[in-house]
Design a protein around this motif. Structure first.
Motif, PDB file in Angstrom:
ATOM      1  N   ASN A   1       0.850  -1.182   0.000  1.00 22.04           N
ATOM      2  CA  ASN A   1       0.000   0.000   0.000  1.00 22.04           C
ATOM      3  C   ASN A   1       0.899   1.250   0.000  1.00 22.04           C
ATOM      4  OD1 ASN A   1      -1.784   2.094   0.427  1.00 22.04           O
ATOM      5  ND2 ASN A   1      -3.059   0.940   1.860  1.00 22.04           N
TER       6      ASN A   1
ATOM      7  N   ARG B   1       0.219   4.225  -1.110  1.00 21.94           N
ATOM      8  CA  ARG B   1      -0.474   5.471  -0.751  1.00 21.94           C
ATOM      9  C   ARG B   1      -0.443   5.689   0.767  1.00 21.94           C
ATOM     10  NH1 ARG B   1      -3.400   8.153  -4.499  1.00 21.94           N
ATOM     11  NH2 ARG B   1      -3.588   7.160  -6.542  1.00 21.94           N
TER      12      ARG B   1
ATOM     13  N   TRP C   1      -1.609  -3.553   6.783  1.00 18.97           N
ATOM     14  CA  TRP C   1      -2.104  -2.540   5.849  1.00 18.97           C
ATOM     15  C   TRP C   1      -1.011  -2.137   4.862  1.00 18.97           C
ATOM     16  CZ3 TRP C   1      -4.419   1.097  10.151  1.00 18.97           C
ATOM     17  CH2 TRP C   1      -5.594   0.525  10.645  1.00 18.97           C
TER      18      TRP C   1
ATOM     19  N   GLY D   1      -0.230  -4.768   2.274  1.00 21.10           N
ATOM     20  CA  GLY D   1      -1.346  -5.146   1.431  1.00 21.10           C
ATOM     21  C   GLY D   1      -2.028  -6.429   1.867  1.00 21.10           C
TER      22      GLY D   1
ATOM     23  N   ARG E   1      -6.580  -5.244   3.127  1.00 22.07           N
ATOM     24  CA  ARG E   1      -6.858  -4.205   2.138  1.00 22.07           C
ATOM     25  C   ARG E   1      -8.022  -3.291   2.508  1.00 22.07           C
ATOM     26  NH1 ARG E   1      -3.279  -2.756  -1.158  1.00 22.07           N
ATOM     27  NH2 ARG E   1      -4.658  -2.462  -2.925  1.00 22.07           N
TER      28      ARG E   1
ATOM     29  N   GLY F   1      -5.241   4.315  -0.212  1.00 17.68           N
ATOM     30  CA  GLY F   1      -4.871   3.069  -0.875  1.00 17.68           C
ATOM     31  C   GLY F   1      -5.678   1.861  -0.468  1.00 17.68           C
ATOM     32  N   PHE F   2      -6.718   2.056   0.317  1.00 17.23           N
ATOM     33  CA  PHE F   2      -7.542   0.923   0.734  1.00 17.23           C
ATOM     34  C   PHE F   2      -8.615   0.641  -0.305  1.00 17.23           C
ATOM     35  CE2 PHE F   2      -5.900   2.576   4.814  1.00 17.23           C
ATOM     36  CZ  PHE F   2      -5.239   1.426   5.227  1.00 17.23           C
TER      37      PHE F   2
END
Length: 410
Positions: A4, A6, A46, A49, A52, A74-75
């Motif tokens: 992730n 982001r 998180w 990844g 999610r 980014g989720f």
């Protein structure tokens, strides 16, 4: 399983470490009436990844902490393919930049803090070369004002605290410039403001810097008891327990105060502590730029002051030579000050001609820049001692005729 990026970028921008993010999220959950269920493992899942789409209450906490929707962190919702395609299309349309998106527009993050810190470092470099002057003071105060003006737009509490710490450091830089320029009336208020900001930011390194400057201010006013008190206050700051280099500076400054009071035993004891602490300091430790001046060379220079004040002129001369040999080239102002101290030590041993030659080199070292007020005052002290100790010497009259104009008008 994709990382992730982001969320990672959002953490970098706000300055949160993984542990700090856990703490902030649990505080947000508790404030909302929930248990603090976020752990280091939760955040790690998180970021990698592996997880999610956090639980609703965790998503609410994330959005409260970062100030943007969870999808912008980014989720990805687990619902059917249509919603997933909609999410992907919206993020593509917004651009694939791995930073917080428009909901955070105008927010102040770590990149802004880094830019302000770079500006402060440039002022520190200017001080090393030229010394305190009005333009440096104005620039430092402007930097402090900019830091404080960005407080309400800070992207996190951590960034707010960094801005406060930088404002304290900028203000301390302005105060130091006024002290070096001997504009003492303004220094008091600036140092009080810097101390307030440093304590608000929980920045004990800058707090020590302020006490160090207060000791020097008291010395210039010949308030030597207050200089000793400021030295002891510097020794009590938290940074001295974590980093022996700062402890060494605090003890050295206290030693100077004791020597100015004529307290030989206390001065030598404090200076011994300064030497001991410096021997324990790790040279590669990350520290604020302002402390870069302090090390073996500066300790030798302060030792020259202590020994000369106590009547050990030969030892003071040896300390000055050691300071000059160890001093990095970029510290032009400090090299000129150490040279002036060397001239005083030579003069106090009766070597008037040699002392005058040494003192003359101060003007050569500072060629192209006005002498800071503190240095002008020191050169005035040299000339007064020269007239006192060698009033009939031809070299004394010649030195005064040649250089009086330079230190009195620059």
């Amino acid at each position: 399983m994709d990382e992730n990026l982001r969320l990672r970028a959002a953490m970098d921008e706000t300055g949160y470490t993984q542990a700090e993010l856990v703490e902030q999220l649990n505080l947000s959950l508790t404030a909302a009436g929930h248990r603090g269920t976020v752990s280091d493992r939760t955040v790690r899942y998180w970021l990698t990844g592996k997880s999610r789409w956090p639980q609703q209450r965790q998503r609410d906490a994330l959005e409260a902490v970062f100030g943007c929707p969870a999808v912008e962190l980014g989720f990805v919702p687990p619902e059917g393919p249509l919603l997933r395609r909609t999410f992907l299309a919206s993020t593509t349309a917004a651009g694939a930049a791995l930073t917080i998106q428009p909901s955070n527009a105008g927010r102040v993050g770590t990149s802004d803090v880094a830019a302000l810190r770079a500006s402060l470092e440039s002022l520190t470099g200017l001080d090393d070369k030229r010394g305190g002057h009005a333009a440096l003071e104005r620039s430092a105060l402007a930097g402090a004002a900019e830091c404080l003006s960005k407080q309400d737009k800070a992207s996190s509490q951590r960034v707010r605290q960094r801005l406060l710490a930088l404002a304290a450091d900028f203000t301390a830089t302005a105060a130091w410039s006024t002290i070096d320029a001997r504009q003492l009336d303004r220094a008091d208020s600036q140092l009080k403001e810097a101390l307030y900001l440093a304590r608000m930011a929980n920045d004990s390194a800058t707090e020590l810097r302020v006490w160090n400057s207060l000791a020097m201010l008291a010395h210039q006013r010949k308030e030597h008891g207050q200089a000793v008190d400021a030295g002891y206050a510097a020794q009590a700051t938290g940074i001295t327990r974590r980093d022996p280099l700062f402890a060494s500076l605090a003890h050295a400054r206290t030693a100077v105060g004791h020597s100015n009071r004529g307290d030989r035993q206390a001065a030598l004891r404090s200076f011994g502590f300064a030497e001991e602490m410096l021997s324990k300091a790790e040279p590669d430790t990350a520290r604020p730029p302002w402390i870069a001046f302090y090390g073996p060379a500066e300790l030798y220079a302060l030792g020259a002051i202590v020994r000369d004040r106590l009547g050990f002129a030969a030892e003071a001369e040896a300390s000055s030579y050691r300071a000059l040999a160890a001093l990095p080239k970029q510290f032009r102002r400090n090299r000129a000050l150490a040279t002036a101290r060397l001239a005083l030590a030579q003069l106090h041993q009766g070597e008037a001609e040699q002392a005058c030659d040494t003192a003359a080199s101060v003007f050569q070292l500072m060629a192209g820049a006005p002498l800071p007020g503190r240095m002008r005052s020191l050169m005035g002290d040299f000339y007064r001692d020269l007239l006192t100790l060698a009033p009939d010497a031809t070299v004394a009259r010649e030195w005064g005729n040649r250089y009086r104009d330079q230190w009195s008008r620059t």
